[in-house]
Design a protein around this motif. Structure first.
Motif, short mmCIF file in Angstrom:
data_model
loop_
_atom_site.label_atom_id
_atom_site.label_comp_id
_atom_site.label_asym_id
_atom_site.label_seq_id
_atom_site.Cartn_x
_atom_site.Cartn_y
_atom_site.Cartn_z
N HIS A 16 0.80 -1.22 0.00
CA HIS A 16 0.00 0.00 0.00
C HIS A 16 0.84 1.28 0.00
O HIS A 16 0.53 2.24 -0.67
N ARG A 17 1.97 1.26 0.77
CA ARG A 17 2.70 2.51 1.05
C ARG A 17 3.28 3.11 -0.23
O ARG A 17 4.13 2.49 -0.88
N SER B 93 -4.16 -7.11 0.45
CA SER B 93 -3.66 -6.49 1.69
C SER B 93 -2.60 -7.36 2.34
O SER B 93 -1.74 -6.86 3.05
N ASP C 180 9.12 -2.18 6.09
CA ASP C 180 10.20 -2.56 7.01
C ASP C 180 9.71 -3.51 8.10
O ASP C 180 10.50 -4.29 8.63
N ALA C 181 8.43 -3.46 8.44
CA ALA C 181 7.93 -4.42 9.43
C ALA C 181 7.56 -5.73 8.75
O ALA C 181 7.77 -6.82 9.30
N ALA C 182 7.03 -5.64 7.55
CA ALA C 182 6.56 -6.85 6.86
C ALA C 182 7.73 -7.71 6.37
O ALA C 182 7.65 -8.94 6.41
N ILE D 188 8.65 2.06 11.12
CA ILE D 188 7.46 1.79 11.94
C ILE D 188 6.54 0.87 11.14
O ILE D 188 6.55 0.89 9.91
#
Ligand SMILES: Cc1ncc(C[n+]2csc(CCOP(=O)(O)OP(=O)(O)O)c2C)c(N)n1
Ligand SMILES: [Mg+2]
Length: 923
Positions: A235-236, A299, A340-342, A375
Motif C-alpha cells: 500500500h505505502r 492487503s 520494514d515491518a513486513a 514503523i
C-alpha cells in the motif's frame, strides 16, 4: 613494499597469506591482495625463522591500520547516519582507530596503500585514506555486504562503493530535474491530502525518494536491453508509484477517490466483478523499450513477492521450441518494494528469497527496496524484528544490502545505480534499504501521536526532502527560491485542473473485464485418435542409446509397450494417462510447466517424468525428447514450500496464460500452507482485479487411514470460495477422465481460462478400477458426472440414488453390499464446481421409481462437498425427493489417526449407503 619486517605469529600469518595469494589471488581478502599486488613480499628468511630482527612497533601499526580499514568496510554501516530524524547510530567499537592500537599520528606516517582500494590512490597517507573510507562507509550510506561470500562480487561491491563511480562528479545527476521530480511527488500527496481530507491513500511522504530511485532502476533496465519490468509492492506509496512511474492518469486516480459506487454495483450484479480498493490495483505501461507491469496486490503483505517472481520468470522464459525451456535473465527485471515491518515478519519473504537462487525459479535477480519508515502501523522496529536491520534476513541469502538515508537524494540515487549495475552484472538479488519516516499515521486518518508522541513531535517539524534539496540547490545557486516554489505550484495546478475536469466518474474507472463467452468448455474436443496415441507412446518409451534405466522400472515399461494393443482392455493407468495427455498437449504446441515437491518422480513413485541412468546418473526426460512435441516441457522439483511456490506458479501463469502450468502438492493436505495464495489470488483474482488465471493444482486426496494430515485436500475450502465461475474443481475417478480433464484445460487456455483444482488419487493410482481402456482416450470426452452403468439396466428397481465423488466410489462399488442391493444406484459427480446440475438432473430423471437421494462422502460432514452439494441437490430434488447424508459425523479433525478405526469407519459408510432399512440420519 618489500622490506616490511614481520616477526613471530604475524610473520607466519603473512607468509601463509602470501602463499594463498600466489596460488589464487581471490582467496585472500581485498586489502591484503592490494598489498601483495603493490609488491609486498614477505621476507622468506624471517618467515622461515621467526624471531629475526624486526621493529615490532611498526608491525603492530601496519596490522592495526589494515584491520581498521577492514573494520570500516565491514562495520562502517553501523556508524552511518541513516535515520533522517537523527536517531544516533549505535556504532561499533572496532571502528575506532584506538581499538587497533593506532592513532592519527601513526596513520599519517603510514602509506595509504595499507588501506588499499581506490581511496588509497588519491590519498597522501593512511590517515587521508582512512578518512576517505569513513566518508564512504559511515556517512548517509551504509554498505552492508561483508556476508557476500563470492569474492568477485564482494570486490565489485567494494569498488562500487569506494570508487564513487556511481555518484557525482564521476556520474553526474541533473539537480534541477530531481527537484522537479520531488516537487511532483510531494504535490501529488499534498493535493490529495487537501482535496480528500482523511481519506486513506498511504502517503509516500518521508520516503519520497522512492520515485527517483525507481526512475534510475527503470532507466538501468532499459539501458541493459531488458523488455519486461515486473513490480510488486504494498500500500505505502503505491498511488504515487502508479501515477508517476506507471503514468496512471491523474483523472483516473482522482475518480477512484470519489469512488463511483453506483456504476460498480451494477457491474457486480451482471458480471461477478467485485473490484478492490484503489491502492491494490495493478497497471501496465510502456516506457521506452520496456513494458512495466505492477502486479495487483492483496492487503496480505509480502504475498505478492513470489507472484512477481513467477511473472518475471515467465516473461524471461522461451518455450516455443520443443525440449528444455530457456531462460534469459536479461529480458526481465523484477522489482519488489517491501515494508520494514513486513519484510522480516512475513515468512513468504524468506521463501521467495530462497527461490531466487534455485535454477528452476531464478529470475536473474530481483532489486528489492525496503521502504523503511521505521514503523509498522503502531509497532516500533524493536517490536518488529530481532535482527539489527529490517533487512537482516537477506544476509543469510548472501544478498548485498545498501542502507541509505532517504533525506540524502544523491546517496539514494547512488544506491539505485549500484543496485542496477550489480543486478546487470551478476544477475542476483540486491536490497536497497531506503530509510526515512512516515509523515502521518498508518493511514491519513490515523493519529500517530497516541503511540509515538516523541517521534511524531520530531516528524511534525521535519522538513520534506523536497524542501531540503531545494535549500541545498538554492544555497549552491542552482535555483532561486522563487523558481523552486513555481516548480511545486505547477505540479499542484495540474492536479487541481485534473480534478476540475472530472467528467462523470464512470468514464475514468478501470475498464471492467469482459468474461469469455460461455460454452467453450462444452465444445472442445479432447479425444486423441488411437494411431496418434500409439505414436506418442512409442516416442515416450524410447531411450537414448545405451541408457541404463533402473531395473525396477523395466516392468512398467514393458507394460506400457503393450498398453494400447487392445483398445477395449483397461490397461491405461493414471500415470500413463497423464503422460499421454501431456504428450498430446505438447504435440498441440502448448508448452507445459510442472512443478511441486518431488514431482519429477511423483510422491507415490508413479510418474517418473525423469529417468536417471543407473550407471552415469544422466537424466532423460521423455517429454522433452518427444518427437511430436511442438513446445517445451519443463518439470522441476520444488523446494519444500507451499506458499511461495504456489504464488510463483500463479504469477507465471497470469503472465503467460498460453502455457499449461501445473503445481502438484505432495499430499493435498499441505495446500493450506498456500491458503493465502488461494484466497487472495487464485479464487478471487478475477473478481477483484479482472485476472484470468488458469493454474492447475493437483492435490492428492482420499481417506486411506494415513491420519489427519494425509487424507484431505480440503475440497470444502475451494467450494466455499467458488462463485461467479471462478474455478473448476474435479475429483475424478478414472484415468481417461483425468486425460480428458487435462487436455480440456489446455485447450481452454485462451477461450475459457479458469483455475483447475484436481483431487487426485494415491493408492488408487494403480487400481484396476481406475484404469481406462485406450478407446476411452481415443473416442471419449470429459464427463462431469458418471451414471451407474450397471444400475442403468435395472433402472426401474432403483429406489435410492447414491451420489458421491472420488475414491469413496471405488470403496462403495467394491463392497459386498453392492451386489446384494439392486435398489441402489451409485453415481459419481466428477466435477464438483461448476456443479453439473443438468447432468445430475438427467441422472435423477433416469430412475423413475427413485425415493431418495443419498450423498455419500468419506470426509467428515462439516468437510468434503456435502455442505456445498446439499443445496444444489435440494434445489433439483424439490419436494419430490428427500436429500440425505451418509458419511463421517462432524469432526474437528479431518480424519481419525488409526488405520483400524479408519477401516471400521469406511465399512460403516458403505453399510449406510446400501442399508435400505436402516434410516440414514439426516443431520
Ligand atoms: C499479512 C498481513 N498482516 C497484517 C496486516 C495489517 N497491516 C497492514 S499495514 C501493517 C503495517 C505494515 O508495516 P510496514 O511493513 O512497515 O509497512 P508501512 O505501512 O510502514 O509502510 C499491518 C500490520 C496486513 N496487511 N497483512
Ligand atoms: Mg513501515
Amino acid at each position: 613494499m618489500k622490506g616490511h619486517d614481520f616477526q613471530g605469529v604475524n610473520a607466519a600469518y603473512v607468509a601463509e597469506l602470501y602463499e594463498r595469494y600466489r596460488q589464487d589471488p581471490a582467496s585472500v581478502d581485498a586489502a591484503t591482495r592490494a598489498e601483495f599486488d603493490a609488491g609486498l613480499i614477505p621476507d622468506a628468511e624471517v618467515t622461515a625463522a621467526p624471531g629475526g630482527i624486526v621493529d615490532s612497533a611498526d608491525v603492530a601499526e601496519v596490522v592495526g591500520t589494515v584491520n581498521l580499514a577492514e573494520c570500516i568496510r565491514r562495520y562502517g554501516h553501523l556508524a552511518a547516519t541513516l535515520d533522517p530524524l537523527g536517531a544516533p547510530a549505535h556504532g561499533d567499537p572496532s571502528l575506532a582507530a584506538a581499538a587497533h592500537g593506532v592513532s592519527d599520528g601513526m596513520l599519517a606516517r603510514l602509506p595509504a596503500s595499507l588501506v588499499g582500494g581506490p581511496v588509497a590512490a588519491a590519498a597522501a597517507n593512511a590517515l587521508d585514506a582512512i578518512t576517505a573510507l569513513r566518508q564512504i562507509y559511515c556517512s548517509t550510506t551504509g554498505y552492508d555486504y561483508s556476508h557476500v561470500f563470492v569474492p568477485e562480487e564482494r570486490d565489485w561491491l567494494r569498488h562500487a562503493a569506494e570508487s564513487s563511480r556511481f555518484r557525482p562528479p564521476v556520474q553526474p545527476i541533473d539537480d534541477v530535474d530531481l527537484l522537479d521530480r520531488l516537487s511532483q511527488v510531494e504535490a501529488f500527496e499534498q493535493f490529495l491530502h487537501r482535496a480528500f481530507p482523511g481519506k486513506t491513500r498511504f502517503s509516500i511522504e518521508g520516503l519520497d525518494m522512492l520515485i527517483p530511485v525507481l526512475d534510475v532502476i527503470l532507466d538501468g533496465a532499459a539501458a541493459a536491453g531488458g523488455s519486461d519490468v515486473l513490480l510488486g509492492m504494498a500500500h505505502r506509496g503505491r498511488l504515487n508509484v502508479l501515477a508517476h512511474v506507471l503514468s496512471k492518469p491523474y483523472v483516473q486516480i482522482l475518480a477512484e477517490f470519489k469512488d463511483p459506487v453506483q456504476s460498480r454495483t451494477a457491474f457486480k450484479i451482471d458480471l461477478g466483478w467485485a473490484g478492490d480498493v484503489k491502492y491494490h490495483a495493478g497497471a501496465e505501461r510502456s516506457l521506452k523499450s520496456l513494458t512495466v507491469s505492477m502486479a495487483p496486490n492483496p492487503s496480505h503483505l509480502e504475498f505478492v513477492n513470489p507472484v512477481v517472481a513467477g511473472m518475471a520468470r515467465a516473461a524471461g522464459t522461451k518455450v516455443d521450441a520443443p525440449g528444455k525451456v530457456t531462460f534469459d535473465p536479461k529480458r526481465t527485471l523484477p522489482i519488489l518494494i517491501h515494508g520494514d515491518a513486513a519484510f522480516p515478519g512475513q515468512g513468504v519473504v524468506a521463501e521467495t528469497l530462497n527461490l531466487a537462487r534455485l535454477d528452476s525459479y531464478s529470475t536473474g535477480g530481483t532489486i528489492h527496496v525496503i521502504v523503511n519508515n521505521q514503523i509498522g502501523f503502531t509497532a516500533t522496529s524493536r517490536e518488529a524484528y530481532g535482527t539489527s536491520y529490517s533487512s537482516g534476513l537477506a544476509r543469510g541469502f548472501k544478498i548485498p544490502i545498501v542502507h541509505v538515508n532517504a533525506d540524502d537524494p544523491i546517496a539514494c540515487l547512488e544506491a539505485a545505480r549500484v543496485a542496477s549495475a550489480y543486478r546487470a552484472t551478476f544477475f542476483k538479488d540486491i536490497i536497497i534499504d531506503l530509510i526515512g519516516y512516515r509523515r502521518y499515521g498508518h493511514n491519513e486518518g490515523d493519529e500517530p501521536s497516541f503511540t509515538q508522541p516523541l517521534l511524531y513531535a520530531k516528524v511534525a517539524v521535519h522538513p520534506t526532502v523536497r524542501r531540503i534539496w531545494a535549500d541545498q540547490l538554492i544555497a549552491r545557486g542552482k535555483v532561486t527560491a522563487d523558481a523552486a516554489e513555481v516548480m511545486y505550484r505547477r505540479h499542484f495546478t495540474v492536479l487541481e485542473e485534473a480534478l476540475a475536469s472530472l467528467k462523470p466518474e464512470r468514464d475514468f474507472v478501470e475498464p471492467i473485464p469482459e468474461p469469455p463467452p460461455p460454452g467453450a468448455a462444452r465444445h472442445v474436443k479432447t479425444a486423441v485418435a488411437l494411431p496418434q496415441l500409439e505414436a506418442l507412446n512409442a516416442s515416450l518409451l524410447s531411450r537414448p542409446a545405451g541408457f541404463q534405466q533402473h531395473r525396477k522400472l523395466d516392468r512398467a515399461r514393458e507394460r506400457r509397450q503393450v498398453m494400447l494393443a487392445n483398445p477395449d482392455e483397461r490397461t491405461v493407468d493414471w500415470a500413463a494417462a497423464e503422460e499421454l495427455a501431456f504428450a498430446s498437449i505438447l504435440a498441440d504446441g502448448i508448452p507445459i510447466r510442472l512443478t511441486g515437491e518431488d514431482v519429477e518422480r511423483g510422491t507415490f513413485s508413479h510418474r517418473h517424468a525423469v529417468f536417471h541412468d543407473s550407471v552415469t546418473g544422466k537424466r532423460h526426460i521423455p517429454l522433452q525428447a518427444l518427437e511430436q512435441a511442438r513446445a517445451a516441457f519443463e518439470v522441476r522439483n520444488s523446494p519444500l514450500t507451499e506458499a511461495a511456490t504456489v504464488g510463483f506458479e500463479f504469477g507465471y501463469n497470469v503472465q503467460e496464460p498460453g502455457r499449461l502450468v501445473v503445481w502438484e502438492a505432495q499430499y493435498g493436505d499441505f495446500i493450506n500452507g498456500a491458503q493465502v495464495m488461494i484466497d487472495e489470488f487464485i479464487t478471487s483474482g478475477r473478481a477483484k482485479w479482472g485476472l484470468t488465471p488458469s493454474l492447475v493444482l493437483l492435490l492428492p486426496h482420499g481417506y486411506e487411514g494415513q491420519g489427519p494430515d494425509h487424507s484431505s485436500a480440503r475440497p470444502e475450502r475451494f467450494l466455499e470460495s467458488a462463485a461467479d465461475i471462478n474455478l473448476r474443481l474435479a475429483n475424478c475417478t478414472t484415468a481417461a477422465q483425468y486425460f480428458h480433464l487435462l487436455r480440456r484445460q489446455a485447450l481452454l487456455l485462451s477461450t475459457d481460462p479458469l483455475p483447475l483444482i484436481v483431487l487426485t488419487p494415491k493408492s488408487l493410482l494403480r487400481h484396476p478400477m481406475v484404469a481406462s481402456s485406450p478407446r476411452e482416450l481415443a473416442e471419449g470426452r470429459w464427463h462431469a458426472t458418471i451414471d451407474d452403468a450397471e444400475a442403468r439396466g435395472r433402472a426401474r428397481d432403483v429406489r435410492r440414488l447414491v451420489l458421491c465423488s472420488g475414491k469413496i466410489y471405488v470403496d462403495l462399488v467394491s463392497s459386498e453390499a453392492r451386489a446384494a442391493t439392486p435398489a441402489v444406484a451409485v453415481c459419481r459427480v466428477e466435477q464438483l464446481y461448476p456443479f453439473p446440475a443438468e447432468d445430475v438432473a438427467a441422472i435423477v430423471a433416469g430412475y423413475p421409481n427413485l425415493q431418495e437421494i443419498l450423498w455419500v462422502q468419506e470426509e467428515p460432514q462439516n468437510m468434503g462437498a456435502w455442505t456445498f452439494v446439499r443445496s444444489e441437490l435440494e434445489t433439483l430434488a424439490g419436494d419430490r425427493l428427500p436429500v440425505r447424508y451418509a458419511g463421517r459425523p462432524r469432526s474437528a479433525s479431518p480424519s481419525e489417526g488409526s488405520l483400524a478405526l479408519h477401516q471400521i469407519h469406511q465399512r460403516i459408510i458403505a453399510d449406510q449407503a446400501f442399508a435400505l432399512n436402516v434410516p440414514v440420519e439426516a443431520r
